[in-house]
Scaffold this motif. Structure first.
Motif, mmCIF file in Angstrom:
data_model
loop_
_atom_site.group_PDB
_atom_site.id
_atom_site.type_symbol
_atom_site.label_atom_id
_atom_site.label_comp_id
_atom_site.label_asym_id
_atom_site.label_seq_id
_atom_site.Cartn_x
_atom_site.Cartn_y
_atom_site.Cartn_z
ATOM 1 N N LYS B 27 0.833 -1.207 0.000
ATOM 2 C CA LYS B 27 0.000 0.000 0.000
ATOM 3 C C LYS B 27 0.866 1.255 0.000
ATOM 4 N N LYS B 28 1.917 1.197 0.825
ATOM 5 C CA LYS B 28 2.804 2.354 0.921
ATOM 6 C C LYS B 28 3.497 2.632 -0.402
ATOM 7 N N ALA B 29 3.690 1.592 -1.161
ATOM 8 C CA ALA B 29 4.351 1.771 -2.458
ATOM 9 C C ALA B 29 3.325 2.055 -3.556
ATOM 10 N N ASN B 30 2.091 2.261 -3.123
ATOM 11 C CA ASN B 30 1.009 2.570 -4.065
ATOM 12 C C ASN B 30 0.787 1.492 -5.103
ATOM 13 N N LEU B 31 1.058 0.265 -4.719
ATOM 14 C CA LEU B 31 0.753 -0.841 -5.617
ATOM 15 C C LEU B 31 -0.754 -1.063 -5.551
ATOM 16 N N THR B 32 -1.384 -0.823 -6.671
ATOM 17 C CA THR B 32 -2.831 -0.772 -6.626
ATOM 18 C C THR B 32 -3.490 -2.083 -7.029
ATOM 19 N N ASN B 33 -2.705 -3.057 -7.448
ATOM 20 C CA ASN B 33 -3.288 -4.304 -7.927
ATOM 21 C C ASN B 33 -4.138 -4.950 -6.849
ATOM 22 N N TYR B 34 -5.140 -5.655 -7.319
ATOM 23 C CA TYR B 34 -6.009 -6.334 -6.381
ATOM 24 C C TYR B 34 -5.280 -7.531 -5.791
ATOM 25 N N ILE B 35 -5.279 -7.603 -4.479
ATOM 26 C CA ILE B 35 -4.574 -8.690 -3.806
ATOM 27 C C ILE B 35 -5.576 -9.550 -3.065
ATOM 28 N N HIS B 36 -5.530 -10.861 -3.346
ATOM 29 C CA HIS B 36 -6.357 -11.788 -2.579
ATOM 30 C C HIS B 36 -5.465 -12.544 -1.606
ATOM 31 N N VAL B 37 -5.954 -12.689 -0.361
ATOM 32 C CA VAL B 37 -5.159 -13.378 0.655
ATOM 33 C C VAL B 37 -5.792 -14.732 0.969
ATOM 34 N N ALA B 38 -4.993 -15.784 0.880
ATOM 35 C CA ALA B 38 -5.441 -17.108 1.335
ATOM 36 C C ALA B 38 -4.674 -17.442 2.602
ATOM 37 N N ARG B 39 -5.389 -17.997 3.629
ATOM 38 C CA ARG B 39 -4.758 -18.145 4.942
ATOM 39 C C ARG B 39 -4.224 -19.538 5.209
ATOM 40 N N ASP B 40 -4.455 -20.450 4.298
ATOM 41 C CA ASP B 40 -3.785 -21.748 4.418
ATOM 42 C C ASP B 40 -3.708 -22.401 3.029
ATOM 43 N N GLY B 41 -3.029 -23.536 2.988
ATOM 44 C CA GLY B 41 -2.776 -24.179 1.697
ATOM 45 C C GLY B 41 -4.036 -24.642 1.000
ATOM 46 N N ALA B 42 -4.981 -25.148 1.805
ATOM 47 C CA ALA B 42 -6.222 -25.659 1.225
ATOM 48 C C ALA B 42 -7.006 -24.519 0.581
ATOM 49 N N GLU B 43 -7.086 -23.416 1.304
ATOM 50 C CA GLU B 43 -7.803 -22.246 0.794
ATOM 51 C C GLU B 43 -7.141 -21.752 -0.496
#
Lengths: 531, 150
Positions: B27-43
Motif C-alpha cells: 500500500k505504501k508503495a502505491n501498488l494498486t493491484n487487487y490482492i487476494h489473501v489465502a490463509r492456508d494451503g487448502a484455501e
C-alpha cells in the motif's frame, strides 16, 4: 699250537705214512681256509686262550703274546649280562655247541660284534678237552641295525609326540597304527582297541559334513584316501556313539604313501581337533552380527537425532523469526506512520526495540549457519588458497571502505579442502582482523603460510586491539565474546564457525595475542592433505 | 457496483502480522493491484483451482503472480507449489516463494518444484519489485488498466 695233529701218529709203513701226509695236508688246507674266513681261538677247559689266529689278533688289536694264556675276559665288553656268559659256559662245559652273537671290546676300547660258534672237543671221558671258537665279524651289520633302530625310535618319538593325530592303514583299510594324539582324540585307551578294519567303525563313530549331512562309511576320509584322493583340511563333525556321545570337529588330511618303486604302500590320515577353533569362529561371527546390528541401531538413532536436529533448526528458523518480524515490522510501522506524534524518547525506544529484534535475528541466523556446518557433508577438492583469500576480500570490500589498510599477503599454496567452508574461514578471520583494527591508521593485516615439520600452517595477523591470552580458551566457543558490544559488534559465532570447519578438516586452530598489540590466528588442515 | 476485480496477486500466508506488514508495504508503495489473501494451503488451492467458495471464478482470470509462504496449515506450501506446477492450466503462473530464512532445504526444494523466485521475509516492497522484475512481470503489474467497468 693247540691242535696237535702230530700226536699219536706212529710210523706204520710207507703207505700209512703217505695217507697220513695226505690227511695232514688236507687238514692244514682246511685250517688255512678257516683262518682266511673266520676269527678263530682255542681255549683249554679252564678258559685260557691257547691259540688265536691272525684275524683274532687283528680285530681285538691285541698281539698274540698278549692274548695267549689270558681268558676271554680280556675282550669282555661288559655288554652282556652275567646270565648270558654263564649260559654260554654251562652249554659248552656239557659238551654242547654254543651259538650266539657277542659284543667284544678291542684293546683300544672300541667295540666289535662277532657271530660266534663254540665247539667243545671232548676227551675219552666225554669231557671237554678244549674249545674252539669260530667267529665272524658282524660289527658293520650290527651298527647298521643299531642306526636303523635309533632312527626308528626317533621317528616313533616324533610321531607319538605330535599334537596332530596320525593314523596308518594298509591298502585294504585295516587300521595299523594310531599315534598317541589320535588315540586320545578318538577316546581309545590302547592301540589294540583301534586295530580294526575301518569299515567296522560305524559301530563307534558317526561322521557328518559341517552342514549336518550324515556320511556313510564309504564317504569317510580314509575311504576317499584309499580311492586315491588327497585330502586337505576336510572339516568333519565326528560323534562317538557308544559313550557319553561327545561331538567334536576334526580337520582331516591324508593320502596314499608309495614305496621306493612308486607303488602305493599304505594310507596315512592326519587329524586335527578344531572344535575350539570352529566354536571361536562361530562366536566371532555371532559377535560380528550382533555388532553390525548394534551399528545399524546406533546409526538409525543417530540419523533420528540428526533429523530431529534438522527439524529443530527448521522450526527455529521459521517460527522463532516470525514474532521477531512482527516486533521489528510494527515498530517500524509506528515510527513511519506515527513518528511525528511521538516524543523524541519514544522514538528512541522504538529504535531500541527494532535493534534488539534485528540482533536476535542475526543471532538466530548465525546459530543456524553454525549448526548447518555440522550437518553439511564435506566436499574436498584441490583449491588455490590465493583464490579463496581474494574471494573473501571481495566479500569484505564494504568493511574496507574509507580506511587505510596495509595488506601483506604471501603467495599461498594450494590445499585440499571444502572451498565453500574454507572461504567462510577466511571471511571470518579477515573480517575479525578488519573489525579489530578499526581504530588503527594504517591497519596492517598479514596473511601467510609456513611449513612446520611437514604440516602447513596458515595465519592471519593484525595490529589491532588484541586481547588478553588468559581468555584465549573461551575464544572459540559459541556466543563467546571478549569485547563489549558497544565497542565491537558481533554475535560471537564467527570463531566458533572457524574452529568447527578446521576441526572437520582434521586440522587445528590456535591464536597468539597481546592487548593492544594485535592478534594472530593460525590454522592447519589435515596432515598430509595439504598439497 | 463495480465488477469483481480480476485477481492480480494471490498472497498465501497464515501469519496475520506478516499479512498485515506485506499489505502495508504494498500500500505504501502505491501498488494498486487487487490482492487476494489465502490463509492456508487448502484455501489457496480452492482459490487457484476455482473450487468451493471460488467455484464461480474462472481459472484463466489469474492471478498474475502468487506469493507463497511455505509453512502453512492444512496443506503446506511445497505441496501447493507442486499442484500449481503440475497442472497445465496453472503451471505458467509465476510463483514467488516466501521464506523465513535462507535455510537451503526450502530453497533447493522449491526450485526443484519449479518456483520462479523467492523472497526472504519480511517482505519489503523493494524486494518484491526486484522479484517481479526478475520474472518480467513488473510492467504487467504496474501498467494495470484501470479497474472497474466490465
Amino acid at each position: 699250537m693247540g691242535i696237535d695233529f702230530t700226536n699219536n701218529v706212529t710210523a706204520g709203513g710207507h703207505q700209512v705214512a703217505d695217507q697220513l701226509a695226505a690227511s695232514f695236508k688236507e687238514i692244514s688246507d682246511l685250517r688255512a681256509a678257516l683262518d682266511e674266513h673266520a676269527i678263530v681261538a682255542i681255549t683249554d677247559p679252564q678258559g685260557r686262550i691257547t691259540y688265536v689266529n691272525d684275524k683274532f689278533c687283528a680285530i681285538s688289536k691285541y698281539s698274540r703274546t698278549e692274548l695267549l694264556g689270558q681268558d676271554h675276559r680280556i675282550i669282555n665288553s661288559g655288554h652282556h649280562p652275567k646270565e648270558f656268559i654263564r649260559d654260554l659256559w654251562t652249554t659248552i662245559a656239557r659238551g654242547k655247541v654254543w651259538k650266539g652273537v657277542i659284543k667284544n671290546r678291542a684293546k683300544d676300547g672300541t667295540f666289535y660284534w662277532v657271530d660266534t660258534t663254540i665247539v667243545p672237543f671232548l676227551n675219552d671221558q666225554g669231557k671237554p678237552r678244549q674249545y674252539i671258537a669260530i667267529r665272524a665279524d658282524i660289527t658293520a651289520r650290527k651298527m647298521a641295525e643299531e642306526a636303523l633302530r635309533q632312527s626308528e625310535a626317533r621317528l616313533q618319538t616324533i610321531v607319538e609326540s605330535l599334537d596332530e593325530g596320525l593314523v596308518v592303514a594298509d591298502l585294504r583299510g585295516q587300521l595299523l597304527h594310531f599315534n598317541h594324539a589320535a588315540l586320545e582324540m578318538h577316546g581309545y585307551s590302547s592301540l589294540a582297541e583301534c586295530r580294526r578294519h575301518f569299515q567296522e567303525l560305524p559301530d563307534t563313530f558317526e561322521l557328518h559334513a559341517m552342514d549336518g549331512t550324515v556320511w556313510p562309511v564309504g564317504q569317510w576320509p580314509l575311504a576317499r584316501i584309499l580311492r586315491g584322493e588327497k585330502l586337505h583340511d576336510l572339516e568333519v563333525r565326528i560323534r562317538r556313539i557308544n559313550e557319553a556321545g561327545w561331538e567334536r570337529v576334526f580337520s582331516y588330511g591324508g593320502m596314499l604313501v608309495n614305496d621306493a618303486t612308486g607303488m602305493p604302500m599304505m594310507a596315512i590320515v592326519t587329524i586335527s581337533d578344531i572344535t575350539e577353533r570352529v566354536r571361536a569362529a562361530a562366536e566371532i561371527r555371532h559377535l560380528n552380527t550382533a555388532l553390525e546390528q548394534r551399528v545399524i541401531e546406533r546409526t538409525a538413532q543417530l540419523e533420528m537425532a540428526n533429523k530431529e536436529l534438522e527439524a529443530f533448526s527448521y522450526s527455529v528458523s521459521h517460527d522463532l523469526r516470525s514474532p521477531l518480524r512482527a516486533v521489528d515490522g510494527f515498530s517500524q510501522a509506528v515510527l513511519e506512520d506515527y513518528g511525528d506524534q511521538l516524543p523524541e524518547e519514544g522514538r528512541r525506544y522504538l529504535q531500541s526495540i527494532r535493534a534488539g529484534a534485528q540482533r536476535m535475528g542475526a543471532l538466530i541466523d548465525d546459530l543456524l549457519a553454525f549448526s548447518r556446518l555440522s550437518r553439511q557433508a564435506l566436499e574436498r577438492q584441490v583449491v588455490n588458497a590465493d583464490a579463496l583469500v581474494r574471494a573473501a576480500l571481495e566479500e569484505l570490500a564494504p568493511l574496507q571502505q574509507g580506511r587505510r589498510i596495509e595488506w601483506r599477503i604471501d603467495k599461498l599454496p594450494a590445499c585440499q579442502c571444502d572451498p565453500m567452508l574454507l572461504r567462510q574461514v577466511w571471511v571470518n578471520l579477515l573480517s575479525n582482523a578488519l573489525k579489530y583494527t578499526r581504530k588503527r591508521d594504517p591497519a596492517v593485516i598479514e596473511i601467510g603460510c609456513q611449513t612446520n615439520s611437514g604440516s602447513r600452517v596458515f595465519w592471519v595477523r593484525d595490529n589491532g586491539t588484541g586481547f588478553d591470552m588468559q581468555y584465549a580458551p573461551k575464544l572459540f566457543g559459541v556466543f563467546q565474546r571478549l569485547h563489549r558490544a558497544e565497542d565491537y559488534e558481533g554475535t560471537g559465532v564467527g570463531l566458533a564457525i572457524v574452529q568447527r570447519v578446521i576441526h572437520r578438516h582434521g586440522g587445528r586452530v590456535w591464536t597468539e595475542a597481546q592487548v593492544d598489540r594485535g592478534a594472530t590466528f593460525y590454522f592447519t588442515l589435515e596432515e598430509g592433505i595439504t598439497l | 457496483m463495480t465488477a469483481i476485480n480480476p485477481v492480480e496477486i494471490l498472497l498465501v500466508e497464515d501469519n496475520p502480522q506478516d499479512v498485515e506488514l506485506t499489505l502495508r508495504a504494498f500500500k505504501k508503495a502505491n501498488l494498486t493491484n487487487y490482492i487476494h489473501v489465502a490463509r492456508d494451503g487448502a484455501e489457496a488451492l480452492e482459490f487457484i483451482f476455482c473450487e468451493g467458495p471460488h467455484a464461480g471464478r474462472k481459472i484463466q482470470n489469474g492471478p498474475k503472480v502468487i506469493l507463497l509462504d511455505l509453512k502453512l496449515p492444512k496443506v503446506d506450501g511445497l505441496e501447493v507449489l507442486q499442484r500449481i506446477k503440475r497442472d497445465p492450466r496453472t503451471q505458467m503462473i509465476p510463483v514467488v516463494v516466501l521464506t523465513s530464512s535462507k535455510e537451503q532445504r526450502d530453497v533447493v526444494e522449491s526450485y526443484k518444484l519449479g518456483t520462479n523466485s523467492y523472497i526472504v521475509k519480511p517482505v519489503k516492497f523493494e524486494q518484491f519489485i526486484e522479484a517481479v522484475q526478475q520474472l518480467g512481470l513488473y510492467w504487467t503489474l504496474l501498467n494495470n488498466p484501470p479497474t472497474g467497468g466490465g
